[in-house]
Design an enzyme around this catalytic site. Structure first.
Site, short mmCIF file in Angstrom:
data_model
loop_
_atom_site.label_atom_id
_atom_site.label_comp_id
_atom_site.label_asym_id
_atom_site.label_seq_id
_atom_site.Cartn_x
_atom_site.Cartn_y
_atom_site.Cartn_z
N SER A 14 0.81 -1.22 0.00
CA SER A 14 0.00 0.00 0.00
C SER A 14 0.84 1.26 0.00
CB SER A 14 -0.94 0.01 1.22
OG SER A 14 -0.20 -0.06 2.42
N ASP A 192 -1.99 7.90 9.08
CA ASP A 192 -2.79 7.04 9.96
C ASP A 192 -1.93 6.21 10.91
OD1 ASP A 192 -1.62 5.24 8.26
OD2 ASP A 192 -3.47 4.60 7.29
N HIS A 195 0.81 4.70 7.09
CA HIS A 195 1.04 5.23 5.74
C HIS A 195 1.59 6.65 5.83
CE1 HIS A 195 -1.99 1.99 5.29
NE2 HIS A 195 -1.18 1.69 4.28
#
Length: 262
Positions: A14, A192, A195
């Protein structure tokens, strides 16, 4: 074949998939390599190295005669592999390294011309990530540990030495910035807790570009030519061909007046 750009492929989880946001790794590389290489996002959010290897065997396009070549590849995995052993995504350290070796071999098999840069996983902010878990409807329990992530970052550095590949150390500068900010503000480099935000991505971009400049200088952003000539060179070079003679004259007149016709 019509003119085309070669490729810069970003492989990862991600942290790669989401890096096409403003000033993320992908967005920044696309800016640096505009009209030089097409930067492709092959990030897989939530994937570990086991799953990514399986998928990229299907997804990674081989170089074909007359087709674009893959000149550069970043390989950035580990954030999910490094979760606690009880978690679904966890991959033991030695298998993680073996998977990275296999992915590098896959890249070189499919794209022999590709130059690979390994990227270390980055640290995370435990409290920020606990808050994010709650927002996602999960229990407020740790699924990862800072020291474990650090071990996986070190494993990437070791693997770079073993394979004679450059390593973009993203862990160290992000960790240093967290320490500089102190306990109350160290979470500010994340969106968060896990990330990265734009400020933290700058460290990753800098590390990747420095690795390319040091180890593959002929593929650095400033070393590659533009696809199609710079506009001020069109009139003198006749670069676009006779069918563009009217446009050439318009560009020449604009250039003489020091204005930008585009």
């Amino acid at each position: 074949m019509p003119p085309q750009l070669d490729r810069f492929v970003c492989l990862g989880d991600s942290l790669t998939e989401l890096s096409w946001d403003e000033q993320g790794l992908g967005a920044s590389l696309a800016h640096l390599y505009q009209r030089k290489l097409d930067v492709l996002n092959r990030g897989l959010s939530g994937y570990n190295s086991d799953w990514a290897l399986h998928v990229w065997k299907q997804w990674l396009e081989p170089t074909t005669d007359g087709g674009p070549k893959t000149q550069l590849v970043t390989l950035w995995l580990g954030a999910n592999d490094a979760v606690l052993p009880s978690e679904l995504q966890a991959v033991p350290l030695e298998r993680y390294k073996a998977n990275l070796r296999a992915i590098v071999a896959l890249v070189h098999d499919r794209c022999p011309e590709a130059s690979v840069v390994l990227v270390t996983p980055t640290p995370f902010h435990p409290e920020g990530w606990l808050d994010e878990r709650v927002r996602r409807g999960l229990t407020r329990e740790h699924d990862r540990a800072p020291e474990r992530t650090r071990e996986y970052a070190e494993a990437v550095r070791q693997l770079g030495n073993e394979l004679s590949l450059p390593v973009a150390d993203a862990y160290t500068p992000v960790d240093a910035e967290m320490r500089q900010l102190g306990p109350e503000k160290e979470g500010n480099v994340f969106t968060d807790g896990l990330h990265l935000n734009a400020a933290a991505y700058k460290h990753v971009v800098n590390a990747v570009v420095k690795a390319i400049e040091a180890h593959y200088p002929e593929k650095a952003p400033d070393a590659l030519p533009l696809l199609f000539p710079y506009w001020r060179d069109i009139p003198t070079a006749g670069a676009l061909g006779p069918e563009f003679s009217v446009a050439d004259k318009a560009v020449a007149a604009a250039a003489a007046n020091h204005t930008d016709p585009f």
